[in-house]
Design a protein around this motif. Structure first.
Motif, PDB file in Angstrom:
ATOM      1  N   LYS A 126       0.904  -1.274  -0.073  1.00 20.67           N
ATOM      2  CA  LYS A 126       0.290  -0.176  -0.091  1.00 20.67           C
ATOM      3  C   LYS A 126       1.003   1.156  -0.006  1.00 20.67           C
ATOM      4  CE  LYS A 126      -3.970  -1.840   2.787  1.00 20.67           C
ATOM      5  NZ  LYS A 126      -4.685  -1.520   3.927  1.00 20.67           N
ATOM      6  N   ARG A 127       0.510   2.161  -0.937  1.00 19.44           N
ATOM      7  CA  ARG A 127       0.922   3.521  -0.626  1.00 19.44           C
ATOM      8  C   ARG A 127       0.605   4.543   0.206  1.00 19.44           C
ATOM      9  NH1 ARG A 127       0.807   5.603  -6.460  1.00 19.44           N
ATOM     10  NH2 ARG A 127      -1.859   4.491  -6.240  1.00 19.44           N
ATOM     11  N   VAL A 128      -0.651   4.289   0.432  1.00 19.79           N
ATOM     12  CA  VAL A 128      -1.589   4.639   1.315  1.00 19.79           C
ATOM     13  C   VAL A 128      -1.929   4.239   2.912  1.00 19.79           C
ATOM     14  CG1 VAL A 128      -2.906   6.614   2.002  1.00 19.79           C
ATOM     15  CG2 VAL A 128      -2.037   6.652   0.286  1.00 19.79           C
ATOM     16  N   VAL A 129      -1.166   4.561   4.083  1.00 23.03           N
ATOM     17  CA  VAL A 129      -2.129   3.767   4.969  1.00 23.03           C
ATOM     18  C   VAL A 129      -2.390   4.666   6.161  1.00 23.03           C
ATOM     19  CG1 VAL A 129      -0.354   2.036   4.628  1.00 23.03           C
ATOM     20  CG2 VAL A 129       0.871   4.041   5.945  1.00 23.03           C
ATOM     21  N   GLU A 130      -3.117   3.943   6.981  1.00 25.59           N
ATOM     22  CA  GLU A 130      -3.371   5.206   8.267  1.00 25.59           C
ATOM     23  C   GLU A 130      -2.078   5.313   9.294  1.00 25.59           C
ATOM     24  OE1 GLU A 130      -6.914   2.976   9.848  1.00 25.59           O
ATOM     25  OE2 GLU A 130      -7.692   3.258   7.918  1.00 25.59           O
ATOM     26  N   ASP A 131      -2.492   6.511  10.045  1.00 24.18           N
ATOM     27  CA  ASP A 131      -1.668   7.086  11.348  1.00 24.18           C
ATOM     28  C   ASP A 131      -2.672   6.659  12.532  1.00 24.18           C
ATOM     29  OD1 ASP A 131      -0.576   7.715  13.259  1.00 24.18           O
ATOM     30  OD2 ASP A 131      -0.895  10.274  12.499  1.00 24.18           O
ATOM     31  N   PRO A 132      -2.655   5.344  12.942  1.00 30.42           N
ATOM     32  CA  PRO A 132      -2.814   4.520  13.822  1.00 30.42           C
ATOM     33  C   PRO A 132      -2.636   5.731  15.086  1.00 30.42           C
ATOM     34  CG  PRO A 132      -0.807   4.470  14.122  1.00 30.42           C
ATOM     35  CD  PRO A 132      -0.768   4.791  13.126  1.00 30.42           C
ATOM     36  N   GLU A 133      -2.144   7.240  15.407  1.00 30.41           N
ATOM     37  CA  GLU A 133      -2.406   8.391  16.444  1.00 30.41           C
ATOM     38  C   GLU A 133      -3.084   8.829  15.985  1.00 30.41           C
ATOM     39  OE1 GLU A 133       1.483   8.707  17.777  1.00 30.41           O
ATOM     40  OE2 GLU A 133       1.972   6.965  18.160  1.00 30.41           O
ATOM     41  N   ASP A 134      -3.924   9.266  14.614  1.00 33.70           N
ATOM     42  CA  ASP A 134      -4.669  10.450  14.113  1.00 33.70           C
ATOM     43  C   ASP A 134      -5.304  10.179  13.390  1.00 33.70           C
ATOM     44  OD1 ASP A 134      -4.911  13.294  13.048  1.00 33.70           O
ATOM     45  OD2 ASP A 134      -2.769  13.971  12.778  1.00 33.70           O
ATOM     46  N   GLU A 135      -6.790   9.808  13.165  1.00 26.23           N
ATOM     47  CA  GLU A 135      -7.439   9.497  12.309  1.00 26.23           C
ATOM     48  C   GLU A 135      -8.093  10.396  10.935  1.00 26.23           C
ATOM     49  OE1 GLU A 135     -11.453  10.606  14.127  1.00 26.23           O
ATOM     50  OE2 GLU A 135     -11.545   8.797  13.817  1.00 26.23           O
ATOM     51  N   ASP A 136      -7.427  11.568  11.391  1.00 26.70           N
ATOM     52  CA  ASP A 136      -7.700  12.954  10.327  1.00 26.70           C
ATOM     53  C   ASP A 136      -6.148  12.641   8.834  1.00 26.70           C
ATOM     54  OD1 ASP A 136     -10.345  13.654  10.835  1.00 26.70           O
ATOM     55  OD2 ASP A 136      -9.051  14.685  12.250  1.00 26.70           O
ATOM     56  N   SER A 137      -5.637  11.769  10.008  1.00 23.38           N
ATOM     57  CA  SER A 137      -4.229  12.297   8.315  1.00 23.38           C
ATOM     58  C   SER A 137      -3.124  10.179   8.038  1.00 23.38           C
ATOM     59  CB  SER A 137      -3.079  11.901   9.763  1.00 23.38           C
ATOM     60  OG  SER A 137      -3.134  13.670   9.867  1.00 23.38           O
ATOM     61  N   ARG A 138      -3.336  10.213   7.005  1.00 25.97           N
ATOM     62  CA  ARG A 138      -2.528   9.506   6.438  1.00 25.97           C
ATOM     63  C   ARG A 138      -0.824   9.329   6.567  1.00 25.97           C
ATOM     64  NH1 ARG A 138      -6.784   8.324   8.039  1.00 25.97           N
ATOM     65  NH2 ARG A 138      -8.547   7.408   6.966  1.00 25.97           N
ATOM     66  N   PHE A 139       0.222   7.946   6.147  1.00 26.28           N
ATOM     67  CA  PHE A 139       1.297   8.209   6.220  1.00 26.28           C
ATOM     68  C   PHE A 139       1.284   8.102   4.110  1.00 26.28           C
ATOM     69  CE2 PHE A 139       1.902   7.811   9.935  1.00 26.28           C
ATOM     70  CZ  PHE A 139       3.321   8.465  10.844  1.00 26.28           C
ATOM     71  N   VAL A 140       1.880   8.597   4.021  1.00 27.51           N
ATOM     72  CA  VAL A 140       2.309   8.322   2.406  1.00 27.51           C
ATOM     73  C   VAL A 140       3.594   7.213   2.153  1.00 27.51           C
ATOM     74  CG1 VAL A 140       2.514   9.251  -0.540  1.00 27.51           C
ATOM     75  CG2 VAL A 140       0.739  10.394   0.942  1.00 27.51           C
ATOM     76  N   ILE A 141       3.518   6.491   1.566  1.00 31.74           N
ATOM     77  CA  ILE A 141       4.695   5.918   1.538  1.00 31.74           C
ATOM     78  C   ILE A 141       5.488   6.322   0.797  1.00 31.74           C
ATOM     79  CG2 ILE A 141       6.449   3.456   1.891  1.00 31.74           C
ATOM     80  CD1 ILE A 141       4.162   4.368   4.326  1.00 31.74           C
ATOM     81  N   LEU A 142       7.208   6.419   0.519  1.00 31.33           N
ATOM     82  CA  LEU A 142       7.686   7.040  -0.114  1.00 31.33           C
ATOM     83  C   LEU A 142       9.006   5.749  -0.786  1.00 31.33           C
ATOM     84  CD1 LEU A 142       9.061  10.772   0.552  1.00 31.33           C
ATOM     85  CD2 LEU A 142       6.774   9.833  -1.304  1.00 31.33           C
ATOM     86  N   ASP A 143       9.147   5.806  -2.236  1.00 30.48           N
ATOM     87  CA  ASP A 143      10.104   4.485  -2.787  1.00 30.48           C
ATOM     88  C   ASP A 143      11.173   5.103  -1.931  1.00 30.48           C
ATOM     89  OD1 ASP A 143      11.688   3.201  -4.062  1.00 30.48           O
ATOM     90  OD2 ASP A 143      10.668   3.459  -6.149  1.00 30.48           O
ATOM     91  N   PRO A 144      12.489   4.183  -1.374  1.00 28.61           N
ATOM     92  CA  PRO A 144      13.230   4.289  -1.047  1.00 28.61           C
ATOM     93  C   PRO A 144      14.558   4.541  -1.752  1.00 28.61           C
ATOM     94  CG  PRO A 144      12.881   2.432  -0.246  1.00 28.61           C
ATOM     95  CD  PRO A 144      11.350   3.239  -0.838  1.00 28.61           C
ATOM     96  N   HIS A 145      13.988   3.901  -3.007  1.00 29.25           N
ATOM     97  CA  HIS A 145      14.983   4.342  -4.303  1.00 29.25           C
ATOM     98  C   HIS A 145      15.575   5.859  -4.357  1.00 29.25           C
ATOM     99  CE1 HIS A 145      14.303   0.104  -4.741  1.00 29.25           C
ATOM    100  NE2 HIS A 145      15.200  -0.060  -4.761  1.00 29.25           N
ATOM    101  N   LYS A 146      13.917   6.341  -4.604  1.00 28.33           N
ATOM    102  CA  LYS A 146      14.153   7.447  -4.716  1.00 28.33           C
ATOM    103  C   LYS A 146      14.127   8.727  -4.015  1.00 28.33           C
ATOM    104  CE  LYS A 146      12.626   6.271  -8.870  1.00 28.33           C
ATOM    105  NZ  LYS A 146      11.184   6.423  -9.331  1.00 28.33           N
TER     106      LYS A 146
END
Length: 504
Positions: A126-146
């Motif tokens: 998944k490129r977008v995952v929930e933030d367990p500490e903030d229901e109004d926010s999300r984590f956008v996962i970035l490519d570690p190569h980039k």
């Protein structure tokens, strides 16, 4: 010049000749080789000179993984799986740190669109995952190569500021499991370091067919299970345990994973076949070649398939309204051939035989040619084709055509065309198979045959198809005036010259 260089030059020379021919024959850039070949054959009345085309093999592979130098642990299973021979999926779990951005959920779409070159693109993650500490926010996962240093470039930071996103990159703990890894990554982690781990496999319906190397055999059941897990629709994985039997063209195999069901259904060139993969020969890598030969046939033509198998030449030829005589020595192949003719509703157009190839040529083929060729008129366009797809031995059967018929030769256009398959390890495979055919026929084929490279079977081993019209002086034996000789001395019979005997 070594064998490798000679073989490479041979391929390049003939491929260049093919490209030149295609370019000069028509303005249509997508003209296929079979179409050009048929056009030439129609104009010249015979098979064109030596053209060679390399056909792409149809099979599934697990490609090499590009080494990840910026984050070598990202796509690697847990190191504890090294040497595993019984698959334990839980042992592949691990946690890795990857770059991520914390973003308000209502603008996630805009961030993904603006940073599409930097966002993680790996399938299954998944490129977008929930933030367990903030229901109004999300984590956008970035490519570690980039984003190898956990820091975005100035241009990307400017884009984020325009979206009111704090450009600071955080470190996110990404949980990886067996399901997230590719087949080659799993096998690379399991097999000993430095050894080849990739495996090509052929898919035959629900069956994956492997040819494992010796160093892979201790891991064969694990490899089979991984392939079945990672390829939807595969429910049985088998490994060939010996070379193909040259008589019936089947081989022993071991079921590595899944159900022990080797009766399968396949579809090739829009035609369905059913077969028992453990008892008959079927190779999905030959689908292009089957189609190439069938494209040469026209309605009303006659096809003699000497080693027909379950019908990949015979059935599509019958579908094109050809008259087909199909033979196979293997009783199981013969049985499935009959079944597939009924399945495809061409059983009234195919005459099937369960005979040795020589007996088939000297019997039904000779009988049909003896009956049909004298009746052909100039305006008739019926063509006769003989397919001999037994590459290990077919060239050795060509001597049967020597004086197969008795009488006055038919017109050149009506002479049967043979498509004979063979293997070659020679540095010049085309010359090798032509010379072997000439030796069997007792005549030269120079200027009146074509050679197609079908596929590379193994290092320095090619499968080729040699096509030619049988020369009249080979096919026919002139009748002798029987009345001029005593009956005990007559040599001119309808039998092959090898069968003739002088009676004293």
């Amino acid at each position: 010049m070594n064998n490798f260089s000679s073989r490479t030059l041979w391929r390049l020379e003939h491929c260049a000749r093919l490209l030149k021919t295609n370019h000069s024959r028509t303005a249509a850039s997508n003209t296929s080789f079979p179409a050009v070949w048929m056009l030439l054959a129609q104009h010249s009345g015979r098979i064109p000179g030596p053209f060679v085309v390399v056909k792409k093999s149809t099979y599934f592979t697990m490609p090499e993984t590009v080494e990840d130098k910026t984050n070598p642990e990202l796509y690697l299973p847990h190191p504890g799986v090294r040497g595993m021979t019984v698959l334990d999926r839980e042992a592949f779990k691990r946690t890795v740190l990857v770059p991520a951005l914390k973003v308000k959920k209502e603008i996630v779409h805009h961030v993904l669109k603006s940073l599409k070159q930097s966002v993680l693109q790996r399938p299954g993650l998944k490129r977008v995952v929930e933030d367990p500490e903030d229901e109004d926010s999300r984590f956008v996962i970035l490519d570690p190569h980039k984003v190898p240093e956990f820091s975005l470039g100035e241009a990307e930071q400017q884009v984020l500021r325009q979206l009111s996103v704090h450009p600071e990159v955080c470190r996110y703990q990404l949980e990886l499991s067996y399901e997230n890894f590719k087949s080659e990554e799993i096998l690379r982690a399991v097999l000993p370091q430095g050894q080849e781990v990739t495996s090509g496999f052929s898919r035959v319906g629900h069956i994956a067919h492997l040819n494992l190397r010796d160093h892979q055999l201790p891991y064969r059941h694990l490899i089979g299970q991984v392939i079945m897990d990672k390829n939807p629709g595969i429910t049985c994985v088998v490994n060939k345990t010996n070379i193909i039997d040259s008589t019936y063209r089947n081989f022993e195999m071991e079921v590595l994973a899944g159900e022990n069901n080797l009766v399968t259904k396949v579809k090739e060139n829009n035609i369905s076949y059913e077969l028992d993969f453990s008892k008959v020969y079927w190779n999905p890598r030959l689908s292009t070649e089957h189609g190439r030969i069938v494209e040469l046939l026209r309605a009303g033509d006659v096809l003699f398939d000497v080693f027909a198998g379950v019908g990949p030449f015979a059935i599509p030829a019958a579908k094109r309204s050809c008259r087909v005589f199909a033979n196979d020595l293997n009783p199981d192949s013969y049985s499935w051939l009959l079944h597939n003719c009924r399945l495809n509703k061409v059983d009234t157009k195919v005459r099937a035989f369960n005979m040795d190839g020589r007996d088939f040529l000297r019997g039904p083929v000779r009988e049909e040619l003896s009956k049909e060729l004298p009746l052909l008129k100039e305006e008739q366009k019926t063509a006769f084709h003989v397919v001999m797809n037994l590459p290990a031995l077919a060239v050795e059967f060509l001597d049967v055509f020597r004086h197969l018929l008795v009488g006055e030769p038919c017109g050149p256009a009506a002479l049967p065309t043979v498509h004979c398959y063979g293997f070659s390890k020679h540095s010049d495979p085309a010359r090798d198979i032509q010379e072997r055919a000439e030796a069997a026929l007792g005549t030269s084929l120079a200027g009146r045959c074509s050679t197609v490279l079908v596929r590379n079977v193994a290092p320095n081993k090619e499968m080729l198809c040699l096509s030619f019209q049988i020369p009249a002086d080979v096919l026919y034996k002139r009748p002798c005036p029987d009345e001029a000789k005593p009956a005990s001395k007559r040599l001119c019979t309808s039998q092959d010259s090898s069968e003739e005997k002088v009676l004293s």
